[in-house]
Design a protein around this motif. Sequence first.
Motif, PDB file in Angstrom:
ATOM      1  N   THR A  61     101.550  52.136  13.102  1.00  0.00           N
ATOM      2  CA  THR A  61     101.588  53.341  13.936  1.00  0.00           C
ATOM      3  C   THR A  61     101.556  54.564  13.022  1.00  0.00           C
ATOM      4  O   THR A  61     101.852  54.464  11.832  1.00  0.00           O
ATOM      5  CB  THR A  61     102.864  53.400  14.805  1.00  0.00           C
ATOM      6  N   SER A 106     115.852  57.496  22.353  1.00  0.00           N
ATOM      7  CA  SER A 106     115.369  57.156  23.690  1.00  0.00           C
ATOM      8  C   SER A 106     115.883  55.787  24.078  1.00  0.00           C
ATOM      9  O   SER A 106     116.271  54.995  23.228  1.00  0.00           O
ATOM     10  CB  SER A 106     113.832  57.088  23.708  1.00  0.00           C
ATOM     11  N   THR A 125     113.121  57.572  16.739  1.00  0.00           N
ATOM     12  CA  THR A 125     111.793  57.937  16.239  1.00  0.00           C
ATOM     13  C   THR A 125     111.846  59.225  15.425  1.00  0.00           C
ATOM     14  O   THR A 125     112.870  59.914  15.408  1.00  0.00           O
ATOM     15  CB  THR A 125     110.804  58.150  17.408  1.00  0.00           C
ATOM     16  N   HIS A 127     109.722  61.753  16.055  1.00  0.00           N
ATOM     17  CA  HIS A 127     109.329  62.839  16.953  1.00  0.00           C
ATOM     18  C   HIS A 127     109.400  62.328  18.388  1.00  0.00           C
ATOM     19  O   HIS A 127     109.553  61.134  18.610  1.00  0.00           O
ATOM     20  CB  HIS A 127     107.922  63.358  16.633  1.00  0.00           C
ATOM     21  N   GLU A 128     109.327  63.230  19.331  1.00  0.00           N
ATOM     22  CA  GLU A 128     109.323  62.812  20.730  1.00  0.00           C
ATOM     23  C   GLU A 128     107.968  62.183  21.023  1.00  0.00           C
ATOM     24  O   GLU A 128     106.929  62.786  20.782  1.00  0.00           O
ATOM     25  CB  GLU A 128     109.580  64.002  21.650  1.00  0.00           C
ATOM     26  N   LEU A 129     107.992  60.966  21.522  1.00  0.00           N
ATOM     27  CA  LEU A 129     106.767  60.200  21.693  1.00  0.00           C
ATOM     28  C   LEU A 129     105.999  60.608  22.949  1.00  0.00           C
ATOM     29  O   LEU A 129     106.587  60.937  23.974  1.00  0.00           O
ATOM     30  CB  LEU A 129     107.083  58.708  21.776  1.00  0.00           C
ATOM     31  N   SER A 130     104.680  60.514  22.845  1.00  0.00           N
ATOM     32  CA  SER A 130     103.812  60.728  23.999  1.00  0.00           C
ATOM     33  C   SER A 130     103.671  59.393  24.739  1.00  0.00           C
ATOM     34  O   SER A 130     104.031  58.336  24.208  1.00  0.00           O
ATOM     35  CB  SER A 130     102.430  61.204  23.547  1.00  0.00           C
ATOM     36  N   LEU A 131     103.117  59.437  25.915  1.00  0.00           N
ATOM     37  CA  LEU A 131     102.885  58.210  26.683  1.00  0.00           C
ATOM     38  C   LEU A 131     101.997  57.248  25.906  1.00  0.00           C
ATOM     39  O   LEU A 131     102.263  56.043  25.854  1.00  0.00           O
ATOM     40  CB  LEU A 131     102.243  58.549  28.033  1.00  0.00           C
ATOM     41  N   GLU A 132     100.966  57.771  25.270  1.00  0.00           N
ATOM     42  CA  GLU A 132     100.034  56.920  24.517  1.00  0.00           C
ATOM     43  C   GLU A 132     100.722  56.233  23.336  1.00  0.00           C
ATOM     44  O   GLU A 132     100.350  55.130  22.950  1.00  0.00           O
ATOM     45  CB  GLU A 132      98.845  57.750  24.010  1.00  0.00           C
ATOM     46  N   GLU A 133     101.728  56.874  22.772  1.00  0.00           N
ATOM     47  CA  GLU A 133     102.463  56.278  21.658  1.00  0.00           C
ATOM     48  C   GLU A 133     103.500  55.267  22.122  1.00  0.00           C
ATOM     49  O   GLU A 133     103.681  54.220  21.508  1.00  0.00           O
ATOM     50  CB  GLU A 133     103.163  57.372  20.840  1.00  0.00           C
ATOM     51  N   VAL A 134     104.167  55.575  23.207  1.00  0.00           N
ATOM     52  CA  VAL A 134     105.280  54.731  23.639  1.00  0.00           C
ATOM     53  C   VAL A 134     104.829  53.518  24.459  1.00  0.00           C
ATOM     54  O   VAL A 134     105.473  52.478  24.439  1.00  0.00           O
ATOM     55  CB  VAL A 134     106.336  55.565  24.406  1.00  0.00           C
TER      56      VAL A 134
END
Length: 133
Positions: free
Chosen positions: A56, A103, A113, A115-122
Motif C-alpha cells: 500500500t 479507526s 494509520t 493518515h485518514e483513509l479514503s474509501l478506496e484505501e480502506v
Amino acid sequence: MDCKTATLVYQTENHLEKIQEIFPEAWKFLEEQAFAYVQGKAHEFDSAIKNLVGETKFKFRMVHRDDQDQLTKDLGELLGDITSRLLLEKHFSEVVGKPIFFSTICCSSHLTTDHELSLEEVLPLQRAAVKLQ
C-alpha cells in the motif's frame, strides 16, 4: 459515546483526563497500539492482512479484537464519537511524535494509520479482514 458519558467528559476542563479515568483499559490499549504502530511491531492479524492486500502507499497496522469484549465496545464508543477520536488522535500523535489516526474496521478490529483513509484505501483492508474471519 452515550449522553451520560459524553456529559461527564465534555463538562470538565480536561477532557482527556476524564476519558482516561472512564476508559482506562481503552486508553492503555490505544497507547500500546500507537507505540506498536510507530515501532512497526509485528502482529499476526496485521501480517495476514498485509499478505492479502499487498503493498500500500500508506502505513497501517490492524489488530483484531473479540467483538463481545468490553474493551472492543469501549473502543467503538471512543472512536465512533468524532470529538473523542480527534482528541485521542491528537494526544497520541504528540506522545509518539508522529501523526496517527485511529479507526475501527471489520467486525471488531482496530486500525492505526498514517493518515485518514479514503474509501478506496480502506475497502481492500475491509475485504481482507472479513475474509480472515
